[in-house]
Design a protein around this motif. Structure first.
Motif: not given
Length: 175
Positions: A116-128
């Motif tokens: 029923t949903e997405l578990f979204v993670t937003i990370s720093d692009a330089a370090t991950g």
């Protein structure tokens, strides 16, 4: 009569200040293709790689001051993304997601899915390194399914991943 005139002047001055502050504030709109082409890289900087982007999936918002917040699908075939990242997000102004205000910069959006949903993670692009986690719910108000879409702030201030959305907001100074 003098007190009425004084009240009228104060109200008029207050109204003019409000109008001036609204006029000074940035007005956000859906970014045009030409605006997106100025910021979406052909190959996004992802940790130690440069991963190709799919420009036709690019979406973003722009303000009258020249700031853009945009995202695009990463072509991750051959990379060990495994849900860690699917999209590249860049912001030229602060954006608040969940309880975290992201500074201007480059980010990665990854997700895992339940029924029923997405578990979204937003990370720093330089370090991950993860910066914020948020749950995206299936949004029944969405009639056009898009890989990635950012709606302008106002009525429906959301970031859309397929049929799922999560809200965002802009700090007062950027509106």
């Amino acid at each position: 009569m003098n007190s009425k005139m004084t009240l009228f002047r104060h109200l008029t001055a207050t109204a003019l200040l409000l109008i001036a502050s609204v006029a000074h504030a940035a007005t956000w709109h859906q970014a045009t293709e030409s605006e997106l082409k100025t910021v979406i890289p052909a190959r996004a900087p992802v940790i130690s790689e440069r991963i190709e982007t799919e420009f036709r999936t690019a979406s973003g918002i722009a303000d009258t001051k020249g700031h853009i917040i945009a995202g695009v699908l990463l072509i991750t075939a051959g990379y060990s993304a495994n849900g860690k990242y699917s999209y590249f997000l860049l912001t030229q102004t602060p954006i608040k997601i969940a309880d975290k205000t992201l500074a201007p910069g480059n980010y990665l959006i990854g997700w895992t899915r339940s029924d029923t949903e997405l578990f979204v993670t937003i990370s720093d692009a330089a370090t991950g390194n993860p910066v914020v986690e948020v749950t995206a719910a299936r949004n029944l108000e969405i009639h056009r399914v898009e890989s990635f879409h950012i709606a302008p702030p106002g009525g429906m201030s959301v970031i859309q991943l397929g049929r799922f959305t999560f809200p965002y907001s802009l700090p007062e100074a950027t509106r």
